[in-house]
Scaffold this active site. Sequence first.
Site, PDB file in Angstrom:
ATOM      1  N   THR A  93       0.870  -1.184   0.000  1.00 58.24           N
ATOM      2  CA  THR A  93       0.000   0.000   0.000  1.00 58.24           C
ATOM      3  C   THR A  93       0.902   1.226   0.000  1.00 58.24           C
ATOM      4  O   THR A  93       1.649   1.443   0.965  1.00 58.24           O
ATOM      5  CB  THR A  93      -0.879   0.036   1.269  1.00 58.24           C
ATOM      6  OG1 THR A  93      -1.573  -1.194   1.367  1.00 58.24           O
ATOM      7  CG2 THR A  93      -1.856   1.187   1.228  1.00 58.24           C
ATOM      8  N   LYS A 168      -7.544   1.347  -2.352  1.00 60.26           N
ATOM      9  CA  LYS A 168      -7.009   0.844  -1.076  1.00 60.26           C
ATOM     10  C   LYS A 168      -7.037   1.923   0.014  1.00 60.26           C
ATOM     11  O   LYS A 168      -7.417   1.655   1.157  1.00 60.26           O
ATOM     12  CB  LYS A 168      -5.574   0.340  -1.300  1.00 60.26           C
ATOM     13  CG  LYS A 168      -4.836  -0.087  -0.065  1.00 60.26           C
ATOM     14  CD  LYS A 168      -5.457  -1.289   0.607  1.00 60.26           C
ATOM     15  CE  LYS A 168      -4.756  -1.592   1.919  1.00 60.26           C
ATOM     16  NZ  LYS A 168      -5.421  -2.626   2.694  1.00 60.26           N
ATOM     17  N   LYS A 243       0.342   5.177   8.430  1.00 64.11           N
ATOM     18  CA  LYS A 243       0.859   5.504   7.087  1.00 64.11           C
ATOM     19  C   LYS A 243      -0.291   5.608   6.084  1.00 64.11           C
ATOM     20  O   LYS A 243      -0.389   6.568   5.321  1.00 64.11           O
ATOM     21  CB  LYS A 243       1.834   4.396   6.639  1.00 64.11           C
ATOM     22  CG  LYS A 243       2.290   4.526   5.203  1.00 64.11           C
ATOM     23  CD  LYS A 243       2.752   3.211   4.586  1.00 64.11           C
ATOM     24  CE  LYS A 243       1.637   2.228   4.424  1.00 64.11           C
ATOM     25  NZ  LYS A 243       1.947   1.035   3.614  1.00 64.11           N
TER      26      LYS A 243
HETATM   27  P1  NAD Z   1       5.979  -6.140   7.157  1.00 66.14           P
HETATM   28  O1  NAD Z   1       6.754  -5.006   7.693  1.00 66.14           O
HETATM   29  O2  NAD Z   1       5.622  -7.293   8.042  1.00 66.14           O
HETATM   30  O3  NAD Z   1       6.734  -6.767   5.872  1.00 66.14           O
HETATM   31  C1  NAD Z   1       7.481  -5.994   4.954  1.00 66.14           C
HETATM   32  C2  NAD Z   1       8.750  -6.792   4.627  1.00 66.14           C
HETATM   33  O4  NAD Z   1       9.497  -6.044   3.668  1.00 66.14           O
HETATM   34  C3  NAD Z   1       9.651  -6.983   5.848  1.00 66.14           C
HETATM   35  O5  NAD Z   1       9.939  -8.358   6.009  1.00 66.14           O
HETATM   36  C4  NAD Z   1      10.909  -6.168   5.508  1.00 66.14           C
HETATM   37  O6  NAD Z   1      12.087  -6.728   6.017  1.00 66.14           O
HETATM   38  C5  NAD Z   1      10.867  -6.168   4.000  1.00 66.14           C
HETATM   39  N1  NAD Z   1      11.600  -5.037   3.422  1.00 66.14           N
HETATM   40  C6  NAD Z   1      11.547  -3.727   3.789  1.00 66.14           C
HETATM   41  N2  NAD Z   1      12.332  -2.975   3.003  1.00 66.14           N
HETATM   42  C7  NAD Z   1      12.897  -3.831   2.113  1.00 66.14           C
HETATM   43  C8  NAD Z   1      13.828  -3.669   1.042  1.00 66.14           C
HETATM   44  N3  NAD Z   1      14.317  -2.461   0.735  1.00 66.14           N
HETATM   45  N4  NAD Z   1      14.214  -4.770   0.350  1.00 66.14           N
HETATM   46  C9  NAD Z   1      13.707  -5.990   0.656  1.00 66.14           C
HETATM   47  N5  NAD Z   1      12.834  -6.219   1.671  1.00 66.14           N
HETATM   48  C10 NAD Z   1      12.444  -5.142   2.381  1.00 66.14           C
HETATM   49  O7  NAD Z   1       4.670  -5.491   6.512  1.00 66.14           O
HETATM   50  P2  NAD Z   1       3.317  -6.255   6.117  1.00 66.14           P
HETATM   51  O8  NAD Z   1       2.395  -6.226   7.259  1.00 66.14           O
HETATM   52  O9  NAD Z   1       3.659  -7.537   5.458  1.00 66.14           O
HETATM   53  O10 NAD Z   1       2.759  -5.202   5.023  1.00 66.14           O
HETATM   54  C11 NAD Z   1       3.315  -5.109   3.722  1.00 66.14           C
HETATM   55  C12 NAD Z   1       2.455  -4.154   2.913  1.00 66.14           C
HETATM   56  O11 NAD Z   1       1.118  -4.656   2.847  1.00 66.14           O
HETATM   57  C13 NAD Z   1       2.356  -2.747   3.501  1.00 66.14           C
HETATM   58  O12 NAD Z   1       2.409  -1.809   2.464  1.00 66.14           O
HETATM   59  C14 NAD Z   1       1.018  -2.754   4.202  1.00 66.14           C
HETATM   60  O13 NAD Z   1       0.451  -1.447   4.274  1.00 66.14           O
HETATM   61  C15 NAD Z   1       0.208  -3.678   3.322  1.00 66.14           C
HETATM   62  N6  NAD Z   1      -0.884  -4.388   4.001  1.00 66.14           N
HETATM   63  C16 NAD Z   1      -0.688  -4.987   5.210  1.00 66.14           C
HETATM   64  C17 NAD Z   1      -1.742  -5.665   5.819  1.00 66.14           C
HETATM   65  C18 NAD Z   1      -1.584  -6.351   7.171  1.00 66.14           C
HETATM   66  O14 NAD Z   1      -2.602  -6.773   7.751  1.00 66.14           O
HETATM   67  N7  NAD Z   1      -0.360  -6.491   7.683  1.00 66.14           N
HETATM   68  C19 NAD Z   1      -2.986  -5.728   5.191  1.00 66.14           C
HETATM   69  C20 NAD Z   1      -3.141  -5.145   3.936  1.00 66.14           C
HETATM   70  C21 NAD Z   1      -2.075  -4.481   3.348  1.00 66.14           C
END
Ligand code: NAD
Length: 289
Positions: A93, A168, A243
């Site tokens: 997102t 979204k 965010k």
């Molecule tokens: P998270 O922080 O658990 O996972 C993100 C991953 O990306 C981490 O493992 C991190 O180490 C990795 N990362 C960060 N920077 C990086 C880089 N430069 N290179 C490689 N890897 C990198 O977050 P999440 O909860 O999995 O959410 C991910 C996305 O999905 C976000 O944009 C969030 O808004 C969206 N989202 C999350 C949810 C939820 O319930 N968690 C629901 C819908 C949407």
Amino acid sequence: MKNIGFIGLGNMGKGMAINLSSNNYNVIGYDSNPNVFNELSVENISEGKNIEDVVKQTEIIITMLPDGIAVKEVWKQIINFASENSIIIDCSTIDVKTSLEVQKNAQNKNLLTLDAPVSGGVMGANDGTLTFMIGGEEETYHKVKNLFEIMGKKNILCGSFGTGQSAKICNNMLLASTMIAVGESFKLAKNLNLDLEKLYDVLSTSSGSCWAINNYCPYKGIGPKSPSDDDFKGGFSSALMFKDLSLAISAAKETNTKINYGIQSHKKFEAIVKKEKGHFDFSYVVNES
Ligand code: NAD
């Protein structure tokens, strides 16, 4: 077996990648935190050495990263190494402007792109029941629709590039408001000496029902299992919701849209982040007075 690159294997990416791997895709993953692979010792998922290594082995690459800054950084490398006509799908997102910018840069190198953020939380990612809201060209969408069908129960092509992200932020602004409203309803019920289990039974089957109560009740032991049952660990962090609300507020400003609940919700999540509790699931907001 077809190869898929998957970058960002955190709370969401992990379940999505596992679902692809159990549907006969060979997933080559990368995450800047190598510890994520401790929980990914699954058949058909291997660890790429770096982004270049992932991209060079795959023609479809999915990114699931925390924010626009990370997407910009990762897509820059993907664009550099990807072969022509590869398809890059961003499921994170992020703001519409950054999404359009990175997709344009990719298209200039003859790559095909989609923005495809998701709803449904970690449970949806694990169970393969996410909703995908997609922006991009119909032809590209049809080429990878089967992947959305594996990782989700619903996928909607919302329109051109960026429209997935627009959908979204509207969804999450509504979700934040409904979660706060569920908290207020429970607080009032408690002060009226109402049994909260009974309240759940009523609300979840009455005109007040909503996703926040039916699937994600923010009170321990009430309703289906949710992060409140685990002291608000895991799930969708308050920091990520903050965010998303910041993105909604910027979009509202840019389009002269008057929003009230969105602004109030943003203030509540800002307070949580300032108190260094941003790692708690977003349903923790019901504790924020
Ligand atoms: P998270 O922080 O658990 O996972 C993100 C991953 O990306 C981490 O493992 C991190 O180490 C990795 N990362 C960060 N920077 C990086 C880089 N430069 N290179 C490689 N890897 C990198 O977050 P999440 O909860 O999995 O959410 C991910 C996305 O999905 C976000 O944009 C969030 O808004 C969206 N989202 C999350 C949810 C939820 O319930 N968690 C629901 C819908 C949407």
